[in-house]
Design a protein around this motif. Structure first.
Motif, short mmCIF file in Angstrom:
data_model
loop_
_atom_site.label_atom_id
_atom_site.label_comp_id
_atom_site.label_asym_id
_atom_site.label_seq_id
_atom_site.Cartn_x
_atom_site.Cartn_y
_atom_site.Cartn_z
N TRP A 267 25.44 18.17 27.13
CA TRP A 267 24.11 18.67 26.74
C TRP A 267 23.48 19.46 27.88
N ALA A 268 23.67 19.03 29.10
CA ALA A 268 23.12 19.78 30.23
C ALA A 268 23.72 21.18 30.30
N VAL A 269 25.04 21.27 30.09
CA VAL A 269 25.71 22.58 30.11
C VAL A 269 25.21 23.44 28.95
N ARG B 47 21.63 24.80 29.43
CA ARG B 47 21.58 25.87 30.43
C ARG B 47 22.12 27.19 29.87
N LYS B 48 23.11 27.11 28.98
CA LYS B 48 23.73 28.33 28.46
C LYS B 48 22.96 28.95 27.29
N HIS B 49 22.32 28.10 26.48
CA HIS B 49 21.83 28.60 25.19
C HIS B 49 20.34 28.43 24.95
N VAL B 50 19.65 27.70 25.78
CA VAL B 50 18.22 27.42 25.55
C VAL B 50 17.40 28.00 26.70
N PRO B 51 16.30 28.71 26.39
CA PRO B 51 15.45 29.24 27.47
C PRO B 51 15.00 28.14 28.42
N GLU B 52 14.89 28.47 29.69
CA GLU B 52 14.56 27.48 30.71
C GLU B 52 13.25 26.76 30.41
N SER B 53 12.28 27.47 29.84
CA SER B 53 10.98 26.87 29.55
C SER B 53 11.05 25.78 28.49
N GLU B 54 12.13 25.76 27.70
CA GLU B 54 12.25 24.79 26.61
C GLU B 54 13.22 23.66 26.91
N ARG B 55 13.95 23.75 27.99
CA ARG B 55 15.03 22.79 28.24
C ARG B 55 14.52 21.36 28.44
N LYS B 56 13.46 21.21 29.23
CA LYS B 56 12.96 19.87 29.52
C LYS B 56 12.54 19.15 28.24
N GLY B 57 11.81 19.84 27.39
CA GLY B 57 11.36 19.22 26.14
C GLY B 57 12.52 18.91 25.21
N GLN B 58 13.50 19.81 25.18
CA GLN B 58 14.65 19.59 24.31
C GLN B 58 15.49 18.42 24.80
N TRP B 59 15.67 18.30 26.12
CA TRP B 59 16.42 17.16 26.65
C TRP B 59 15.70 15.85 26.35
N LYS B 60 14.39 15.86 26.45
CA LYS B 60 13.61 14.66 26.15
C LYS B 60 13.84 14.22 24.70
N ALA B 61 13.87 15.19 23.79
CA ALA B 61 14.09 14.88 22.37
C ALA B 61 15.51 14.38 22.15
N LEU B 62 16.48 15.01 22.79
CA LEU B 62 17.88 14.58 22.63
C LEU B 62 18.09 13.18 23.20
N ARG B 63 17.49 12.91 24.34
CA ARG B 63 17.62 11.60 24.97
C ARG B 63 17.01 10.52 24.08
N ALA B 64 15.86 10.82 23.47
CA ALA B 64 15.22 9.86 22.57
C ALA B 64 16.11 9.60 21.35
N GLY B 65 16.79 10.64 20.87
CA GLY B 65 17.69 10.47 19.74
C GLY B 65 18.87 9.58 20.08
N GLU B 66 19.43 9.74 21.27
CA GLU B 66 20.53 8.88 21.69
C GLU B 66 20.07 7.43 21.82
N LYS B 67 18.87 7.23 22.32
CA LYS B 67 18.37 5.86 22.46
C LYS B 67 18.18 5.22 21.09
N ARG B 68 17.67 5.98 20.13
CA ARG B 68 17.52 5.46 18.76
C ARG B 68 18.87 5.04 18.20
N ARG B 69 19.87 5.88 18.45
CA ARG B 69 21.22 5.56 17.96
C ARG B 69 21.73 4.25 18.56
N LEU B 70 21.51 4.07 19.85
CA LEU B 70 21.96 2.84 20.50
C LEU B 70 21.20 1.62 19.98
N LEU B 71 19.91 1.78 19.75
CA LEU B 71 19.12 0.66 19.22
C LEU B 71 19.55 0.29 17.81
N GLU B 72 19.96 1.27 17.03
CA GLU B 72 20.48 0.97 15.69
C GLU B 72 21.76 0.15 15.78
N HIS B 73 22.62 0.50 16.74
CA HIS B 73 23.83 -0.30 16.94
C HIS B 73 23.49 -1.71 17.42
#
Length: 412
Positions: free
Chosen positions: A236-238, A241-267
């Motif tokens: 996801w970091a790679v 960096r390649k496809h998302v404007p720098e100004s949006e990366r932090k917010g997008q990573w935050k959303a992706l990280r929250a999604g992974e945590k939800r997936r783990l909590l479901e398990h």
């Protein structure tokens, strides 16, 4: 018109038994001409060399945990006009390549994507999906049996699944193949985005089917519960960096990280993980993300011409037959079916009990397709839970559902 030559690449690591089964399935593919390229670790190399048709394979040893690098090695060896990819824990239907490659006659089609059936061999794991500019996927409406050629709008792409996809070799060379900064996960997604950006079309081909098992690996258990999220975070970091404007990366990573945590909590709720493992996996995700920020992404220089000549796999024409069985005689019928496979047939054994058991299809290691379930049970999961049918009528229905993919004649 002659068929385009196809190079089928199978990458394998840590799953020699699955690889042997995959290659057995590929040996039944009804297409000409194609070659089989196996890029594998030492265990996989030994498994491939143990097969009766090993002399027909291109076997390339590779012992690194980097699927992108392994696929690029396959491309270097590929001498076909089209390069197809299938995972080692998947098995293709016998007519897979015939359908998958057909749209390549259209000059603007650079990528080809088939449908993927899941563990029960009937329900679809993946059909057609698009990608948004963040790498998120969304269902796509396509014809249920005919190929659909798609030119994605700006900022979007058409998803190809790593276990059932193909590309023009010349386009892979032009785009620099797979980015080896993606060791695992998002490797084909990145390629899809670059294909779309370059203006190439993708054909989605529903009848080009493979059966995918989701076998265990270093990142997940056989039940798909995560073992490690390091490479997920790194990829996801790679990608960002390649496809998302720098100004949006932090917010997008935050959303992706929250999604992974939800997936783990479901398990965790379903008993697959405990709280300690959830914390550990989230730490691994974050560590992977930091590692991915330091990786150097980029295309590789692939040779315009293959390193080795085309190695034709002798795909003789095989008749495809149905064997009608019952539970009490299944062992005997399977033994006879295996003998018929050894003589050069494609054999599907359908065993129906007088029950409402759901149906399951699998390809066994000896090369026999097996369907088991109740005479009154579901095959497609959306069907009614109970249907009154005769045995011959039910077998005809089940045969009709797969006859085009398996090459079964109407007379069978």
């Amino acid at each position: 018109m002659t068929n385009p030559a196809v190079s089928v690449v199978v990458v394998s690591r840590g799953r020699p038994d699955d690889l042997a089964r995959c290659l057995t399935g590929l040996s039944q593919v009804q297409y000409d001409p194609f070659e089989l390229i196996v890029v594998a670790d030492p265990e996989g190399v030994r498994a491939a060399r143990s097969l009766t048709f090993a002399e027909q394979l291109k076997i390339v040893p590779f012992d690194e945990a980097n699927i992108s690098a392994a696929r690029n090695i396959g491309i270097v060896q590929a001498a076909g006009e089209i390069v197809a990819f299938i995972d080692d824990d998947a098995v293709p239907e016998p007519q897979w390549l015939r359908y998958l490659v057909a749209p390549a006659t259209q000059g603007d089609v650079a990528a080809l994507a088939g449908f993927v059936r899941g563990r029960n061999g009937i329900s679809f794991q993946w059909k057609a999906r698009s990608l948004d500019r963040y790498g998120g996927f969304h269902p796509l409406e396509v014809h249920d049996s005919q190929a659909t050629v798609l030119h994605p709008p700006k900022g979007k792409a058409v998803k190809t699944e790593g276990t059932n996809m193909a590309f023009r070799r010349s386009v892979l060379v032009e785009l620099g193949g797979f980015d080896s900064a993606y060791h695992y996960f998002l490797d084909e997604t990145d390629l899809n985005m670059r294909l779309a950006r370059a203006g190439y079309a993708t054909a989605v081909v529903p009848l080009a089917e493979v059966h995918h098992g989701f076998a265990a690996n270093a990142q997940r258990r056989a039940n798909r519960v995560p073992r490690d999220l390091f490479e997920i975070g790194a990829s996801w970091a790679v990608f960002l960096r390649k496809h998302v404007p720098e100004s949006e990366r932090k917010g997008q990573w935050k959303a992706l990280r929250a999604g992974e945590k939800r997936r783990l909590l479901e398990h965790m709720v379903t008993g697959g993980l405990d709280a300690g493992w959830v914390r550990y996996l989230m730490k691994r995700l974050d560590a992977g993300y930091r590692d991915g920020l330091a990786r150097i992404p980029g295309a590789v220089k692939l040779p315009a011409h293959p390193e080795t000549p085309f190695k034709h796999f002798a795909s003789s024409s095989r008749p495809s037959r149905i064997v009608r069985s019952r539970p009490w005689r299944l062992s005997r019928d399977l033994a006879a079916a295996r003998e018929r496979v050894a003589r050069g047939e494609i054999v599907t054994v359908i065993s129906l009990s007088l029950t409402t058991l759901y149906h399951r299809i699998y390809f066994d290691k000896s090369g026999v397709w097996v369907q088991r379930g109740g005479l009154f049970g579901k095959s497609e999961r959306h069907e009614p839970i109970w249907r009154v049918m005769t045995r011959s009528g039910r077998i005809q229905n089940e045969t009709s559902r797969v006859m085009r993919q398996r090459g079964i004649s109407k007379e069978t």
